[in-house]
Design a protein around this motif. Structure first.
Motif, PDB file in Angstrom:
ATOM      1  N   ILE A  78       0.855  -1.182   0.000  1.00  0.00           N
ATOM      2  CA  ILE A  78       0.000   0.000   0.000  1.00  0.00           C
ATOM      3  C   ILE A  78       0.894   1.236   0.000  1.00  0.00           C
ATOM      4  N   PRO A  79       1.138   1.837  -1.173  1.00  0.00           N
ATOM      5  CA  PRO A  79       1.924   3.072  -1.222  1.00  0.00           C
ATOM      6  C   PRO A  79       1.171   4.213  -0.536  1.00  0.00           C
ATOM      7  N   VAL A  80       1.888   4.983   0.266  1.00  0.00           N
ATOM      8  CA  VAL A  80       1.279   6.101   0.986  1.00  0.00           C
ATOM      9  C   VAL A  80       1.741   7.397   0.332  1.00  0.00           C
ATOM     10  N   PRO A  81       0.835   8.158  -0.269  1.00  0.00           N
ATOM     11  CA  PRO A  81       1.234   9.444  -0.868  1.00  0.00           C
ATOM     12  C   PRO A  81       1.837  10.381   0.175  1.00  0.00           C
ATOM     13  N   LEU A  82       2.937  10.980  -0.166  1.00  0.00           N
ATOM     14  CA  LEU A  82       3.613  11.874   0.770  1.00  0.00           C
ATOM     15  C   LEU A  82       2.781  13.102   1.102  1.00  0.00           C
ATOM     16  N   LEU A 129       9.438  11.567 -12.636  1.00  0.00           N
ATOM     17  CA  LEU A 129       9.128  12.937 -12.253  1.00  0.00           C
ATOM     18  C   LEU A 129       7.987  12.990 -11.245  1.00  0.00           C
ATOM     19  N   LEU A 130       7.086  12.024 -11.306  1.00  0.00           N
ATOM     20  CA  LEU A 130       5.956  11.968 -10.376  1.00  0.00           C
ATOM     21  C   LEU A 130       6.314  11.104  -9.171  1.00  0.00           C
ATOM     22  N   PRO A 131       5.637  11.294  -8.036  1.00  0.00           N
ATOM     23  CA  PRO A 131       5.877  10.424  -6.882  1.00  0.00           C
ATOM     24  C   PRO A 131       5.585   8.965  -7.238  1.00  0.00           C
ATOM     25  N   LEU A 132       6.407   8.047  -6.742  1.00  0.00           N
ATOM     26  CA  LEU A 132       6.199   6.631  -7.024  1.00  0.00           C
ATOM     27  C   LEU A 132       4.907   6.107  -6.415  1.00  0.00           C
ATOM     28  N   ALA A 133       4.398   6.775  -5.383  1.00  0.00           N
ATOM     29  CA  ALA A 133       3.115   6.380  -4.819  1.00  0.00           C
ATOM     30  C   ALA A 133       1.969   6.668  -5.776  1.00  0.00           C
ATOM     31  N   THR A 134       2.231   7.439  -6.836  1.00  0.00           N
ATOM     32  CA  THR A 134       1.246   7.654  -7.894  1.00  0.00           C
ATOM     33  C   THR A 134       1.249   6.428  -8.797  1.00  0.00           C
ATOM     34  N   LEU A 135       0.112   5.775  -8.928  1.00  0.00           N
ATOM     35  CA  LEU A 135       0.044   4.529  -9.686  1.00  0.00           C
ATOM     36  C   LEU A 135       0.545   4.708 -11.106  1.00  0.00           C
ATOM     37  N   LEU A 136       0.287   5.862 -11.703  1.00  0.00           N
ATOM     38  CA  LEU A 136       0.723   6.127 -13.067  1.00  0.00           C
ATOM     39  C   LEU A 136       2.242   6.004 -13.197  1.00  0.00           C
ATOM     40  N   GLU A 137       2.981   6.605 -12.280  1.00  0.00           N
ATOM     41  CA  GLU A 137       4.443   6.505 -12.331  1.00  0.00           C
ATOM     42  C   GLU A 137       4.915   5.105 -11.968  1.00  0.00           C
ATOM     43  N   ASN A 138       4.268   4.511 -10.999  1.00  0.00           N
ATOM     44  CA  ASN A 138       4.631   3.173 -10.542  1.00  0.00           C
ATOM     45  C   ASN A 138       4.548   2.144 -11.678  1.00  0.00           C
ATOM     46  N   ILE A 139       3.445   2.173 -12.424  1.00  0.00           N
ATOM     47  CA  ILE A 139       3.228   1.160 -13.464  1.00  0.00           C
ATOM     48  C   ILE A 139       3.718   1.626 -14.824  1.00  0.00           C
ATOM     49  N   MET A 154      11.185  -2.798 -20.669  1.00  0.00           N
ATOM     50  CA  MET A 154      11.879  -2.443 -21.899  1.00  0.00           C
ATOM     51  C   MET A 154      13.397  -2.473 -21.740  1.00  0.00           C
ATOM     52  N   GLY A 155      13.874  -2.806 -20.539  1.00  0.00           N
ATOM     53  CA  GLY A 155      15.310  -2.839 -20.310  1.00  0.00           C
ATOM     54  C   GLY A 155      15.933  -1.473 -20.138  1.00  0.00           C
ATOM     55  N   ALA A 156      15.125  -0.465 -19.821  1.00  0.00           N
ATOM     56  CA  ALA A 156      15.631   0.901 -19.665  1.00  0.00           C
ATOM     57  C   ALA A 156      16.113   1.136 -18.235  1.00  0.00           C
ATOM     58  N   SER A 157      16.914   2.172 -18.070  1.00  0.00           N
ATOM     59  CA  SER A 157      17.359   2.608 -16.756  1.00  0.00           C
ATOM     60  C   SER A 157      16.306   3.532 -16.160  1.00  0.00           C
ATOM     61  N   VAL A 158      16.020   3.343 -14.869  1.00  0.00           N
ATOM     62  CA  VAL A 158      15.044   4.169 -14.174  1.00  0.00           C
ATOM     63  C   VAL A 158      15.789   5.128 -13.254  1.00  0.00           C
ATOM     64  N   GLN A 159      15.615   6.428 -13.499  1.00  0.00           N
ATOM     65  CA  GLN A 159      16.264   7.477 -12.714  1.00  0.00           C
ATOM     66  C   GLN A 159      15.314   7.921 -11.603  1.00  0.00           C
ATOM     67  N   LEU A 160      15.813   7.942 -10.348  1.00  0.00           N
ATOM     68  CA  LEU A 160      14.945   8.120  -9.181  1.00  0.00           C
ATOM     69  C   LEU A 160      15.462   9.209  -8.237  1.00  0.00           C
ATOM     70  N   PRO A 161      15.632  10.431  -8.700  1.00  0.00           N
ATOM     71  CA  PRO A 161      16.084  11.498  -7.801  1.00  0.00           C
ATOM     72  C   PRO A 161      14.992  11.865  -6.793  1.00  0.00           C
ATOM     73  N   PRO A 162      15.365  12.410  -5.638  1.00  0.00           N
ATOM     74  CA  PRO A 162      14.358  12.879  -4.677  1.00  0.00           C
ATOM     75  C   PRO A 162      13.460  13.938  -5.323  1.00  0.00           C
ATOM     76  N   LEU A 163      12.213  13.943  -4.943  1.00  0.00           N
ATOM     77  CA  LEU A 163      11.254  14.847  -5.574  1.00  0.00           C
ATOM     78  C   LEU A 163      11.637  16.314  -5.399  1.00  0.00           C
ATOM     79  N   ALA A 164      12.189  16.663  -4.247  1.00  0.00           N
ATOM     80  CA  ALA A 164      12.546  18.066  -4.005  1.00  0.00           C
ATOM     81  C   ALA A 164      13.623  18.545  -4.979  1.00  0.00           C
ATOM     82  N   THR A 165      14.503  17.646  -5.413  1.00  0.00           N
ATOM     83  CA  THR A 165      15.549  18.049  -6.355  1.00  0.00           C
ATOM     84  C   THR A 165      14.995  18.267  -7.756  1.00  0.00           C
TER      85      THR A 165
END
Length: 466
Positions: free
Chosen positions: A72-76, A164-174, A183-194
């Motif tokens: 259960i992802p919790v939106p920040l 770019l969206l929070p991972l707790a957002t289903l759209l970004e998650n899936i 697709m074998g791509a790299s996933v970039q995961l910087p903190p949202l504030a940055t």
């Protein structure tokens, strides 16, 4: 393709990268297994994940998926009240957080609640009221969307996806993480504030632009308000990053915005989706594109229209809402649509009153209006904010001066999540109830009529504070 396929095919390529470290494809399967072992040892059966974007978030999600334990992802951006509701409603027995670049697991003493059989994820929306609904999804329902998207996006050469969206957002998650990994791509995961995020409904565009130049993604998922801000920086002569694909959705997208973005070299393509259908339902792509539409349906979806023009979806629909009977048959979306002769979906409007702002947050205006109307001296209140970056209200309070009204608003806003707050307000010259056609006989506001009547006033509010 599976994750193990890419681990064998490109073991040295980067799979996940955040502000602290990166994981190669060769390291990824073992990293998931290590987190899964920790969950088996230390976690319960219903796991809440409350954390900023990072590789730890993704590993925890994939480990829970492997163990078939509901996550259960919790939106920040949820308020304390909304978080408490989520924990209680889902019967959370384990909370995962990330502290000092370490995944933390803590057991909770909350009574279990009944879940739909096969639930792998419960996604809570931003909430049309103060008590958001939980949508129960199976693993297959989530992965079906990701596989369909990976197939449709194949050939675009996407090698780096920026979350770019929070991972707790289903759209970004899936559509973001799962699809990129398939697709074998790299996933970039910087903190949202940055990335320039300020809460859930504010953004520093200059900081975002700097981050895009730094991370150089091929793809990202964004929202109309953010796309508009990026296009505006290009129109002022700022150099924009080169991308291969930008999916935009989460709220209504205008054809003019897509044209503006593409004129600045931003390859923006509108899509449409619902949490109840595991995010994406339809999407434009370079090979299948119609500006002004939300694209063609993904292959696993079956779309029909009711006699009133409401979109009905059959196939990849949720198991059901948390605490409600199982879902079966078609899902009535509440959206009025048309499908053109080429199969492109056009969103015409909404049957409900739910506001979706330009950052993709949804809320019922009645929720905020009830808070306003509970204040002494406020007699009428009507909230607006559809496809806008913030909410404004028309308020009739003849016994209150402006300072008193501001004080009421400050108290109300302090207990609301940021996407539900009222940033601007204005007073009609006379009671809206006394003006013909603006209220029903039983005292309910006619929202469309009020919006038309006060169109110039509302436009001036957004023109001066955007």
């Amino acid at each position: 393709m599976t994750l193990n396929h890419w681990a064998r095919q490109q073991p040295d390529a980067i799979a996940l990268q955040d502000a602290h470290a990166s994981l190669s494809w060769g390291e990824l399967p073992a990293a998931i297994d290590r987190v899964a072992d920790r969950l088996e040892r230390d976690a319960g059966q219903r796991i809440a994940l409350l954390a900023d974007n990072s590789r730890h978030w993704v590993l925890a999600d994939l480990a829970a998926l492997k163990l078939q334990r509901p996550l259960i992802p919790v939106p920040l951006f949820f308020s304390e009240e909304q978080r408490a509701h989520l924990f209680s409603r889902a019967g959370i027995d384990t909370l995962m957080t990330v502290e000092d670049d370490q995944l933390q697991i803590r057991r909770l003493q909350i009574p279990a609640t009944e879940l739909h059989p096969g639930t792998a994820k419960i996604t809570f929306t931003s909430g049309t009221t103060g008590a958001p609904k939980g949508v129960c999804l199976s693993a297959d329902q989530q992965l079906q969307v990701a596989h369909s998207l990976a197939e449709r996006l194949s050939g675009l050469g996407i090698r780096r996806h920026l979350c770019l969206l929070p991972l707790a957002t289903l759209l970004e998650n899936i559509a973001g993480v799962y699809t990129a990994l398939l697709m074998g791509a790299s996933v970039q995961l910087p903190p949202l504030a940055t990335l320039g995020w300020q809460g859930s409904s504010g953004l520093n565009v200059e900081q975002l632009l700097s981050a895009l130049h730094q991370h150089r993604p091929d793809s990202l998922i964004t929202l109309p308000q953010i796309l508009s801000a990026l296009a505006a920086t290009g129109e002022r002569g700022t150099t924009l990053p080169e991308l291969r694909f930008i999916a935009v959705g989460g709220a209504r997208v205008g054809a003019d915005l897509i044209r503006r973005a593409r004129a600045q070299g931003l390859p923006a393509y509108e899509g449409y989706g619902l949490s109840e259908c595991a995010s994406v339902v339809s999407l434009n792509t370079p090979g299948q594109d119609s500006i002004g539409s939300a694209g063609r349906a993904l292959g696993h979806n079956h779309l029909n229209l009711s006699a009133e023009g409401e979109l009905l979806i059959e196939g990849n629909c949720m198991l059901g809402y948390l605490g409600e009977p199982p879902h079966s048959g078609v899902y009535a979306t509440g959206d009025l649509v048309r499908v053109d002769n080429s199969g492109f979906l056009h969103i015409e409007g909404r049957r409900r009153n739910v506001i979706i702002n330009s950052y993709g947050r949804n809320l019922s205006p009645e929720w905020v209006e009830s808070e306003l109307l509970a204040q002494p001296g406020i007699e009428e209140a009507v909230l607006y904010g559809e496809a806008r970056p913030f909410n404004c209200a028309l308020i009739h309070a003849p016994s209150l001066n402006n300072d008193q009204l501001d004080a009421h608003l400050a108290r109300i806003n302090a207990r609301l999540p940021d996407y539900a707050r009222v940033r601007q307000w204005t007073r009609p010259e006379i009671s809206m109830r006394k003006q013909s056609g603006l209220y029903t006989l039983n005292g309910r506001p006619r929202r469309a009529a009020i919006a038309t009547h006060f169109a110039d006033t509302l436009e001036s509010i957004y023109a001066t504070d955007c």
